[in-house]
Design a protein around this motif. Sequence first.
Motif, PDB file in Angstrom:
ATOM      1  N   ASP A  59       0.730  -1.163  -0.045  1.00  0.00           N
ATOM      2  CA  ASP A  59      -0.175   0.096   0.227  1.00  0.00           C
ATOM      3  C   ASP A  59       1.032   1.323   0.014  1.00  0.00           C
ATOM      4  OD1 ASP A  59      -2.512  -1.158   0.244  1.00  0.00           O
ATOM      5  OD2 ASP A  59      -1.666  -2.113   1.902  1.00  0.00           O
ATOM      6  N   ILE A  60       2.039   1.144   0.646  1.00  0.00           N
ATOM      7  CA  ILE A  60       2.832   2.187   0.477  1.00  0.00           C
ATOM      8  C   ILE A  60       4.332   1.975   0.385  1.00  0.00           C
ATOM      9  CG2 ILE A  60       3.274   2.454   3.046  1.00  0.00           C
ATOM     10  CD1 ILE A  60       2.477   5.478   2.662  1.00  0.00           C
ATOM     11  N   VAL A  61       5.025   2.566  -0.477  1.00  0.00           N
ATOM     12  CA  VAL A  61       6.636   2.304  -0.517  1.00  0.00           C
ATOM     13  C   VAL A  61       7.291   3.346  -0.201  1.00  0.00           C
ATOM     14  CG1 VAL A  61       8.484   1.622  -2.167  1.00  0.00           C
ATOM     15  CG2 VAL A  61       6.211   0.420  -2.374  1.00  0.00           C
ATOM     16  N   TYR A  62       7.997   3.428   0.911  1.00  0.00           N
ATOM     17  CA  TYR A  62       8.447   4.831   1.416  1.00  0.00           C
ATOM     18  C   TYR A  62      10.008   4.704   1.165  1.00  0.00           C
ATOM     19  CZ  TYR A  62       9.751   8.216   5.074  1.00  0.00           C
ATOM     20  OH  TYR A  62      10.290   9.196   6.015  1.00  0.00           O
ATOM     21  N   ALA A  63      10.563   6.092   1.144  1.00  0.00           N
ATOM     22  CA  ALA A  63      12.131   6.162   0.895  1.00  0.00           C
ATOM     23  C   ALA A  63      12.667   7.717   1.462  1.00  0.00           C
ATOM     24  CB  ALA A  63      12.634   5.849  -0.338  1.00  0.00           C
ATOM     25  N   ALA A  64      13.263   7.282   2.297  1.00  0.00           N
ATOM     26  CA  ALA A  64      13.808   8.790   3.198  1.00  0.00           C
ATOM     27  C   ALA A  64      15.306   8.903   2.704  1.00  0.00           C
ATOM     28  CB  ALA A  64      13.633   9.067   4.452  1.00  0.00           C
ATOM     29  N   ASN A  65      15.846   9.606   2.116  1.00  0.00           N
ATOM     30  CA  ASN A  65      17.289   9.942   1.810  1.00  0.00           C
ATOM     31  C   ASN A  65      17.814   8.897   1.169  1.00  0.00           C
ATOM     32  OD1 ASN A  65      17.305  12.544   3.472  1.00  0.00           O
ATOM     33  ND2 ASN A  65      16.861  10.956   5.035  1.00  0.00           N
ATOM     34  N   THR A  66      17.118   8.456   0.098  1.00  0.00           N
ATOM     35  CA  THR A  66      17.433   7.022  -0.312  1.00  0.00           C
ATOM     36  C   THR A  66      17.285   7.129  -2.047  1.00  0.00           C
ATOM     37  OG1 THR A  66      16.883   5.931   1.474  1.00  0.00           O
ATOM     38  CG2 THR A  66      17.124   4.833  -0.522  1.00  0.00           C
ATOM     39  N   ASP A  97      -3.954   1.313  -5.912  1.00  0.00           N
ATOM     40  CA  ASP A  97      -4.135   2.755  -5.328  1.00  0.00           C
ATOM     41  C   ASP A  97      -3.027   2.931  -4.461  1.00  0.00           C
ATOM     42  OD1 ASP A  97      -5.073   1.057  -3.363  1.00  0.00           O
ATOM     43  OD2 ASP A  97      -6.778   2.289  -2.878  1.00  0.00           O
ATOM     44  N   GLY A  98      -1.723   2.273  -4.452  1.00  0.00           N
ATOM     45  CA  GLY A  98      -0.755   2.321  -3.536  1.00  0.00           C
ATOM     46  C   GLY A  98       0.114   3.753  -4.225  1.00  0.00           C
ATOM     47  N   LEU A  99       0.978   4.225  -2.886  1.00  0.00           N
ATOM     48  CA  LEU A  99       1.713   5.269  -2.908  1.00  0.00           C
ATOM     49  C   LEU A  99       3.036   4.836  -2.933  1.00  0.00           C
ATOM     50  CD1 LEU A  99      -0.195   8.028  -1.017  1.00  0.00           C
ATOM     51  CD2 LEU A  99      -0.152   8.004  -3.356  1.00  0.00           C
ATOM     52  N   PHE A 100       3.767   5.539  -3.723  1.00  0.00           N
ATOM     53  CA  PHE A 100       5.391   5.522  -3.443  1.00  0.00           C
ATOM     54  C   PHE A 100       5.622   7.030  -2.993  1.00  0.00           C
ATOM     55  CE2 PHE A 100       9.520   6.536  -5.950  1.00  0.00           C
ATOM     56  CZ  PHE A 100      10.210   6.003  -4.954  1.00  0.00           C
ATOM     57  N   VAL A 101       6.132   7.068  -1.856  1.00  0.00           N
ATOM     58  CA  VAL A 101       6.503   8.431  -1.148  1.00  0.00           C
ATOM     59  C   VAL A 101       7.686   8.445  -0.784  1.00  0.00           C
ATOM     60  CG1 VAL A 101       6.047   9.616   1.020  1.00  0.00           C
ATOM     61  CG2 VAL A 101       4.148   8.147  -0.017  1.00  0.00           C
ATOM     62  N   PHE A 102       8.584   9.574  -1.157  1.00  0.00           N
ATOM     63  CA  PHE A 102      10.033   9.605  -1.003  1.00  0.00           C
ATOM     64  C   PHE A 102      10.372  11.266  -0.769  1.00  0.00           C
ATOM     65  CE2 PHE A 102      11.919  11.470  -4.819  1.00  0.00           C
ATOM     66  CZ  PHE A 102      10.810  11.172  -5.755  1.00  0.00           C
ATOM     67  N   GLU A 103      11.393  11.149   0.404  1.00  0.00           N
ATOM     68  CA  GLU A 103      11.711  12.615   0.452  1.00  0.00           C
ATOM     69  C   GLU A 103      13.095  12.900   0.502  1.00  0.00           C
ATOM     70  OE1 GLU A 103       9.668  11.528   4.322  1.00  0.00           O
ATOM     71  OE2 GLU A 103      11.320  12.041   5.401  1.00  0.00           O
ATOM     72  N   TYR A 124       7.588  13.577  -1.846  1.00  0.00           N
ATOM     73  CA  TYR A 124       6.851  13.566  -3.010  1.00  0.00           C
ATOM     74  C   TYR A 124       6.006  12.191  -2.862  1.00  0.00           C
ATOM     75  CZ  TYR A 124      10.605  16.551  -4.666  1.00  0.00           C
ATOM     76  OH  TYR A 124      11.550  17.743  -4.813  1.00  0.00           O
ATOM     77  N   SER A 125       4.536  12.420  -3.313  1.00  0.00           N
ATOM     78  CA  SER A 125       3.984  11.359  -3.282  1.00  0.00           C
ATOM     79  C   SER A 125       3.710  10.807  -4.857  1.00  0.00           C
ATOM     80  CB  SER A 125       2.555  11.286  -2.603  1.00  0.00           C
ATOM     81  OG  SER A 125       2.748  11.383  -1.090  1.00  0.00           O
ATOM     82  N   ILE A 126       3.883   9.695  -5.138  1.00  0.00           N
ATOM     83  CA  ILE A 126       3.634   9.092  -6.923  1.00  0.00           C
ATOM     84  C   ILE A 126       2.876   8.050  -6.724  1.00  0.00           C
ATOM     85  CG2 ILE A 126       5.022   8.157  -8.749  1.00  0.00           C
ATOM     86  CD1 ILE A 126       7.338  10.013  -7.905  1.00  0.00           C
ATOM     87  N   ALA A 127       1.949   8.155  -7.441  1.00  0.00           N
ATOM     88  CA  ALA A 127       0.849   7.086  -7.754  1.00  0.00           C
ATOM     89  C   ALA A 127       0.592   6.574  -9.043  1.00  0.00           C
ATOM     90  CB  ALA A 127      -0.511   7.596  -7.541  1.00  0.00           C
ATOM     91  N   ARG A 128      -0.034   5.262  -9.492  1.00  0.00           N
ATOM     92  CA  ARG A 128      -0.204   4.690 -10.764  1.00  0.00           C
ATOM     93  C   ARG A 128      -1.171   5.761 -11.268  1.00  0.00           C
ATOM     94  NH1 ARG A 128       1.339  -0.476 -11.425  1.00  0.00           N
ATOM     95  NH2 ARG A 128       2.052  -1.683  -9.630  1.00  0.00           N
ATOM     96  N   ARG A 129      -0.919   5.856 -12.580  1.00  0.00           N
ATOM     97  CA  ARG A 129      -1.640   6.570 -13.544  1.00  0.00           C
ATOM     98  C   ARG A 129      -3.091   6.596 -13.602  1.00  0.00           C
ATOM     99  NH1 ARG A 129       1.025   7.627 -19.117  1.00  0.00           N
ATOM    100  NH2 ARG A 129       2.650   8.881 -18.007  1.00  0.00           N
ATOM    101  N   GLY A 130      -4.081   7.433 -13.287  1.00  0.00           N
ATOM    102  CA  GLY A 130      -5.379   7.034 -13.148  1.00  0.00           C
ATOM    103  C   GLY A 130      -5.834   6.767 -11.775  1.00  0.00           C
ATOM    104  N   SER A 131      -4.968   6.387 -11.116  1.00  0.00           N
ATOM    105  CA  SER A 131      -5.669   6.352  -9.617  1.00  0.00           C
ATOM    106  C   SER A 131      -5.947   7.213  -8.755  1.00  0.00           C
ATOM    107  CB  SER A 131      -4.604   5.148  -8.808  1.00  0.00           C
ATOM    108  OG  SER A 131      -3.383   6.133  -8.465  1.00  0.00           O
ATOM    109  N   ARG A 132      -5.217   8.481  -8.658  1.00  0.00           N
ATOM    110  CA  ARG A 132      -5.431   9.665  -7.772  1.00  0.00           C
ATOM    111  C   ARG A 132      -5.212  10.834  -8.819  1.00  0.00           C
ATOM    112  NH1 ARG A 132      -3.758   8.300  -2.077  1.00  0.00           N
ATOM    113  NH2 ARG A 132      -3.807   6.073  -2.187  1.00  0.00           N
ATOM    114  N   LEU A 133      -5.947  12.102  -8.370  1.00  0.00           N
ATOM    115  CA  LEU A 133      -5.569  13.236  -8.913  1.00  0.00           C
ATOM    116  C   LEU A 133      -4.371  14.221  -8.108  1.00  0.00           C
ATOM    117  CD1 LEU A 133      -9.238  14.334  -9.574  1.00  0.00           C
ATOM    118  CD2 LEU A 133      -7.619  13.774 -11.227  1.00  0.00           C
ATOM    119  N   PRO A 134      -3.659  14.832  -8.845  1.00  0.00           N
ATOM    120  CA  PRO A 134      -2.552  15.600  -8.275  1.00  0.00           C
ATOM    121  C   PRO A 134      -3.149  16.729  -7.501  1.00  0.00           C
ATOM    122  CG  PRO A 134      -2.317  15.656 -10.724  1.00  0.00           C
ATOM    123  CD  PRO A 134      -3.516  15.094 -10.482  1.00  0.00           C
ATOM    124  N   SER A 135      -2.753  17.015  -6.113  1.00  0.00           N
ATOM    125  CA  SER A 135      -3.316  17.874  -5.215  1.00  0.00           C
ATOM    126  C   SER A 135      -2.973  19.319  -5.607  1.00  0.00           C
ATOM    127  CB  SER A 135      -2.710  17.538  -3.830  1.00  0.00           C
ATOM    128  OG  SER A 135      -1.351  17.888  -3.892  1.00  0.00           O
TER     129      SER A 135
END
Length: 398
Positions: free
Chosen positions: A155-162, A183-189, A244-255
């Motif tokens: 559901d979430i793939v997270y990465a910090a400073n990576t 509808d999962g999210l790839f979140v990285f900072e 940054y949060s990245i999703a599969r195309r079509g699953s969510r609208l940009p904020s």
Amino acid sequence: MTTCRVCTGPLRELADFGRQPLSQAFVRPEDLATEFFYQLVVGRCADCAMVQLMQEIPPDKMVHEGYPYHPANSTVMRKHFQDTATRWLETTLTGPDPFAIEIGCNDGVTLRTLGEAGVRHLAVDPSGVTGVPVHRAFFNSESAAEIRAEHGPADIVYAANTICAQPDVASIFAGLEVLLAPDGLFVFEDPYLGEMLARTGFDQIYDEHFYYFTAQSVQAMADSFGMRLVDVERLPVHGGQIRYSIARRGSRLPSVAVKELLAEEEAAGLADDTTFAQFVSQIDATKDALLNLLTDLGDKGHSIVGYGATAKSATTANYFGIGPDLVPFVCDSTPSKQGTLTPGMHIPVRPPAEFADPYPDYALLFAWNHADEIMAKEKAFRDAGGKWILYVPEVRIV
Ligand code: JHZ
Ligand code: ZN
């Protein structure tokens, strides 16, 4: 390297910071002869605007057992990762039996917090950490397929400073394609180029930081791999980052935040070469001011000690030419750094206990991003008449 690592477009050089050591290759005196150096040159892709290093360091030189970065030793960073997990428990991870992945796992603080709340979790890290389950591998389509077969989609793939440290982002996105739930999210900072330019945070530029992201370049990167940038959030840590949060195309609208940041970057001319040239001249002004100050204080007989043997300070020390003649030693709480010499400039690293033995007149705070935490911890230094020297966003004594 003259082509973009994301899209193969042409790279144009922006700045050359000269011959540099690996930022975390702290050396034992007996190993000085084998120290590795490379040329630290930053360029920008003419097609996708991604700012990146123009030389890639061989991966076998960078990832190793005993990697000396331990964010959990900072109370601020520990809280940052705990808060991140807590927020997801209330938002993204509310479905039935959610599953969270972290790529490279920052001492496992985020995953451990999720685990304590009963969320299934797994770190994907070649060097491994203790305390959380680890899949010992690089994150790519192969390891993603193994994980999916055993645990199902994430559901979430997270990465910090990576992610900024992974030149081969194509393999990361290939892994996401396999592992991310619909509808999962790839979140990285990672450090934000906009903040680096706004605050002359030049020392984020070093070997481990291959990419210097903006909303514009991350959006282009997500698009090129068939995904979409759907959210951005400013973070105060490490001198200013974006999550940054990245999703599969079509699953969510940009904020709205995505549109706002893109507009802000456009207005600031973040992708203009003149803006970067201005950044470089500010860096050189910082260099002159800091060298003048350290030399002047030394000439007047004042003692100066460094504080925080950061990866960042490899760039500061080596680009500016700060060695043991100006700063005789640097204190750092990381046991594996103590007793070694800093990369390239060979300033001895000593435990923080030696800071008070006796206190110097001035302390050069290489770990400026942890200023509040370190100054609070070392309150007695100020009480004894000591002064801190900072150099981001500009050189000043506090
Ligand atoms: P700190 C590393 O960079 C490398 P560094 C990496 N590439 C990255 O991006 C960031 O981390 C996230 C010491 N210290 O966090 C510990 C004290 O002595 O600025 C560390 O050596 N006392 C992954 O190295 C250094 O300072 C303290 O109270 O630039 C801080 O390093 C505290 C809080 C820290 O990251
Ligand atoms: Zn490109």
